[in-house]
Design a protein around this motif. Structure first.
Motif, PDB file in Angstrom:
ATOM      1  N   ASP A  47     107.340  13.950 132.659  1.00  0.00           N
ATOM      2  CA  ASP A  47     108.563  13.261 133.056  1.00  0.00           C
ATOM      3  C   ASP A  47     108.974  12.204 132.027  1.00  0.00           C
ATOM      4  OD1 ASP A  47     110.716  12.122 134.328  1.00  0.00           O
ATOM      5  OD2 ASP A  47     109.739  11.982 136.299  1.00  0.00           O
ATOM      6  N   PRO A  48     109.527  12.687 130.894  1.00  0.00           N
ATOM      7  CA  PRO A  48     109.990  11.739 129.860  1.00  0.00           C
ATOM      8  C   PRO A  48     111.376  11.215 130.214  1.00  0.00           C
ATOM      9  CG  PRO A  48     110.414  13.985 129.137  1.00  0.00           C
ATOM     10  CD  PRO A  48     109.768  14.083 130.509  1.00  0.00           C
ATOM     11  N   PRO A  49     111.864  10.182 129.497  1.00  0.00           N
ATOM     12  CA  PRO A  49     113.264   9.798 129.655  1.00  0.00           C
ATOM     13  C   PRO A  49     114.173  10.979 129.296  1.00  0.00           C
ATOM     14  CG  PRO A  49     112.065   8.161 128.374  1.00  0.00           C
ATOM     15  CD  PRO A  49     111.164   9.349 128.521  1.00  0.00           C
ATOM     16  N   ASP A  50     115.362  11.011 129.876  1.00  0.00           N
ATOM     17  CA  ASP A  50     116.284  12.135 129.636  1.00  0.00           C
ATOM     18  C   ASP A  50     117.628  11.587 129.168  1.00  0.00           C
ATOM     19  OD1 ASP A  50     114.668  14.370 131.298  1.00  0.00           O
ATOM     20  OD2 ASP A  50     114.660  12.468 132.399  1.00  0.00           O
ATOM     21  N   GLY A  59     117.376   8.630 132.716  1.00  0.00           N
ATOM     22  CA  GLY A  59     116.504   9.763 132.992  1.00  0.00           C
ATOM     23  C   GLY A  59     116.512  10.234 134.423  1.00  0.00           C
ATOM     24  N   LEU A  60     115.806  11.353 134.625  1.00  0.00           N
ATOM     25  CA  LEU A  60     115.687  12.002 135.927  1.00  0.00           C
ATOM     26  C   LEU A  60     114.235  11.982 136.369  1.00  0.00           C
ATOM     27  CD1 LEU A  60     117.570  15.291 134.947  1.00  0.00           C
ATOM     28  CD2 LEU A  60     118.568  13.361 136.198  1.00  0.00           C
ATOM     29  N   ASN A  66     111.925  14.356 136.709  1.00  0.00           N
ATOM     30  CA  ASN A  66     111.808  15.772 136.343  1.00  0.00           C
ATOM     31  C   ASN A  66     110.852  16.551 137.232  1.00  0.00           C
ATOM     32  OD1 ASN A  66     112.156  13.945 133.831  1.00  0.00           O
ATOM     33  ND2 ASN A  66     113.131  15.848 133.248  1.00  0.00           N
ATOM     34  N   ASN A  77     110.822   9.065 135.057  1.00  0.00           N
ATOM     35  CA  ASN A  77     110.317   8.820 133.682  1.00  0.00           C
ATOM     36  C   ASN A  77     108.924   8.187 133.653  1.00  0.00           C
ATOM     37  OD1 ASN A  77     112.917   9.634 133.074  1.00  0.00           O
ATOM     38  ND2 ASN A  77     113.639   7.599 132.502  1.00  0.00           N
TER      39      ASN A  77
HETATM   40 CA   LIG Z   1     112.564  11.982 133.264  1.00  0.00          CA
END
Ligand SMILES: [Ca+2]
Ligand SMILES: [Ca+2]
Ligand SMILES: [Ca+2]
Ligand SMILES: [Ca+2]
Ligand SMILES: [Zn+2]
Length: 584
Positions: free
Chosen positions: A173-176, A224-225, A227, A234
């Protein structure tokens, strides 16, 4: 033929839709933009091609993602082998987002090589000293910082997958980059109970509400989401092993310090680099370039390590103060005391394992993006100036920075807030400081930064030991006996061995060896006027010593027999010298 014409037409159409071709990197290098990783590689190859007699370009290890870590050595073989000269090592960009170190390194190389044979100071320095330069330590980091959407602070670490939230999934879950502009900016949501309100001076900025005041905004972190749908946004981005917490001296596990990795040198690129530096036994000084804040930091990196020996502190103080003058606004400081404690950083590795002197420079001052006229600036050193100084961005507020962005770079540093429909948060806004801001000076200021920092390196390089060997006396004492006195002098600040290295017996001291005739006694002259000599009991022909900075050391040998006497000085950091005299 028709087919070929068609193909050419297709190619032309294709070419016209491509962005303008970037010009190939050529020597002399330019410093009006930051170099991408690929351009750093191109620049190093171009320098190597332009100056093959003075440079060696090597690849050390591959990185986590298989990229080469490139090292350039500048040495003039006509004046001696690299290892027979004092060495200075410079690296940059150990943290992926702290890119200026790469550009400073390239500037240093370009300046030394371009100035060789033209500028007498540079020529003399390149003939006397060996430079090892590693522009980019975190090669994956530099690649991804440019290639991916980021914030000024993201993408710092090595690309070692770590399950940050311990959910069994790695880097899930990285920044988006929700709006696809290449930045991961900030998310905010209207909220009457939020802790922020619009800054009355500039509604694009937010300020904390005072107690009892009505709020307006809640911030929701980096763009971000969620994920993986775990209810957190994130929470597990790429990696988290910090390249400057993973070195093999005074390392501490992640429960003491986050980002240190599972064990020292779990970073494969770092390990390869450390092994490479250990073969460069002449490294007497190390500069490592990070950002930001305008600091020249020396160790110790942790209070518990104890202060360095006073003679070493004197060397640091002398060169550090000079650095403050060469780079105005930068402050010479002690890392644990004036910044923060670190375990397993590259500085303590260089100091305690290589026996080198070490500075970490935190380059770029937010103050250079202040928006103030001369009459609005507090007097330097005044109490008012001290109160506005924040450790990382002394003397600048967001209100000034945004005006700098508006008026000096036409809005390039700050994204105005824009509405966005977020699947979890609903109606939000995205905006704020862009990737190429905050820690990175606007490109028009790059040259000043790289030049001044490279000159601080040059000043320390000039202060590497420059030992001379002189036979000051040959006195026949009757019969076949002679008294021979020598003087090893060093007019530069750096001694031939650091006092810390001496204290812990890190490696053998320098040697002075008399050979050719029988040496019956030998020792160090403690007082040349009163003829006081402390003789060494065993092997009088072989003396162990250190030549201090701004100083000298004298020896006496009593030798028996006529003929040639050869005196040889050998030092890791002070080079190698030989003198032969005739006794008759
Ligand atoms: Ca994310
Ligand atoms: Ca995870
Ligand atoms: Ca974005
Ligand atoms: Ca999540
Ligand atoms: Zn850093």
């Amino acid at each position: 033929m028709k087919k070929l014409a068609g193909l050419i037409l297709v190619l032309m159409l294709f070419a016209s839709t491509l962005p303008a071709q970037k010009p190939e990197v050529t020597v002399p290098l330019r410093f009006d933009q930051y170099y991408t990783l690929d351009q750093v590689y191109q620049a190093l190859r171009a320098l190597n091609k332009a100056y093959p007699q003075l440079t060696t370009l090597e690849t050390v290890g591959p990185s986590e993602e298989g990229r080469p870590l490139m090292v350039m050595t500048v040495n003039n073989p006509k004046t001696g082998a690299a290892l027979d000269k004092p060495g200075i090592y410079v690296d940059g960009n150990m943290h992926g987002n702290e890119i200026q170190g790469g550009d400073i390194s390239l500037y240093l190389l370009d300046y030394l090589l371009g100035g060789y044979g033209k500028n007498p100071e540079v020529t003399q320095l390149v003939d006397r000293v060996c430079f090892y330069v590693v522009p980019v330590v975190n090669v994956d980091g530099r690649y991804h910082f440019f290639a991916d959407a980021n914030s000024p602070d993201s993408n710092r670490t090595l690309r070692i997958p770590v399950d940050d939230d311990k959910d069994g999934l790695i880097d899930e879950d990285p920044p988006d980059d929700l709006d696809g502009d290449g930045n991961t900016c900030t998310m905010r949501k209207k909220d009457p109970f939020g802790p922020f309100k619009a800054d009355p001076e500039d509604p694009r900025l937010m300020v904390l509400v005072k107690p009892g005041e009505k709020g307006e905004w809640t911030t929701l972190g980096d763009e971000g989401l969620d994920n993986d749908g775990d209810g957190q946004v994130n929470e597990d981005g790429p990696g988290y092993v910090d390249g400057n917490r993973n070195w093999g001296f005074d390392w501490a596990p992640p429960y003491v310090q986050s980002g240190s990795g599972e064990y020292p040198f779990s970073g494969v690129g770092l390990k390869a680099l450390a092994e490479w530096t250990m073969t460069k036994t002449n490294i007497a000084f190390v500069w490592s370039y990070h950002n930001n804040g305008g600091m020249i930091l020396r160790g110790p990196s942790r209070k518990g390590l104890g202060e360095y020996p006073p003679q070493d502190v004197a060397v640091y103080d002398y060169l550090g103060k000079q650095g403050e003058r060469i780079i105005p606004g930068y402050r010479y400081m002690i890392s644990w005391k004036d910044l923060y404690t670190t375990y397993g950083d590259s500085g303590e590795w260089a100091t305690q394992t290589l026996g080198a002197y070490f500075y970490c420079a935190e380059v770029f001052q937010g103050e250079s993006e202040a928006f103030k006229g001369v009459s609005e600036r507090p007097e330097p050193g005044s109490p008012r100036e001290e109160t506005v100084r924040d450790i990382f961005s002394p003397g600048v507020t967001d209100r000034e920075r945004i005006k700098f962005s508006d008026n000096v770079v036409q809005g390039e540093l700050y994204k105005p807030w824009k509405a966005f429909k977020h699947p979890a948060y609903g109606d939000i806004e995205i905006g704020g400081w862009v990737k190429m801001s905050s820690r990175l000076g606007a490109p028009f200021m790059i040259k000043d930064l790289v030049h001044r920092n490279a000159m601080a390196v040059l000043f320390t390089a000039k202060n590497l030991p420059e030992v001379s060997l002189e036979v000051t006396e040959v006195k026949p004492l009757g019969g076949d006996l002679f008294r021979v006195r020598t003087r090893l002098a060093n007019p530069k600040a750096v001694p031939t061995m650091s006092y810390l290295a001496q204290k812990v017996n890190l490696y053998p001291k320098d040697t002075l060896k008399a050979a050719g005739t029988k040496v019956v006694a030998g020792g160090v002259v403690v007082d040349p006027y009163l003829n006081q000599v402390v003789f060494k009991k065993y092997r009088p022909d072989l003396q162990f010593l250190v030549v201090p900075g701004f100083g000298k050391v004298e020896h006496e040998f009593l030798v028996e027999g006529k003929g040639e006497l050869t005196i040889t000085y050998e030092s890791r950091h002070g080079g190698r010298l030989t003198k032969t005299i005739k006794l008759e």
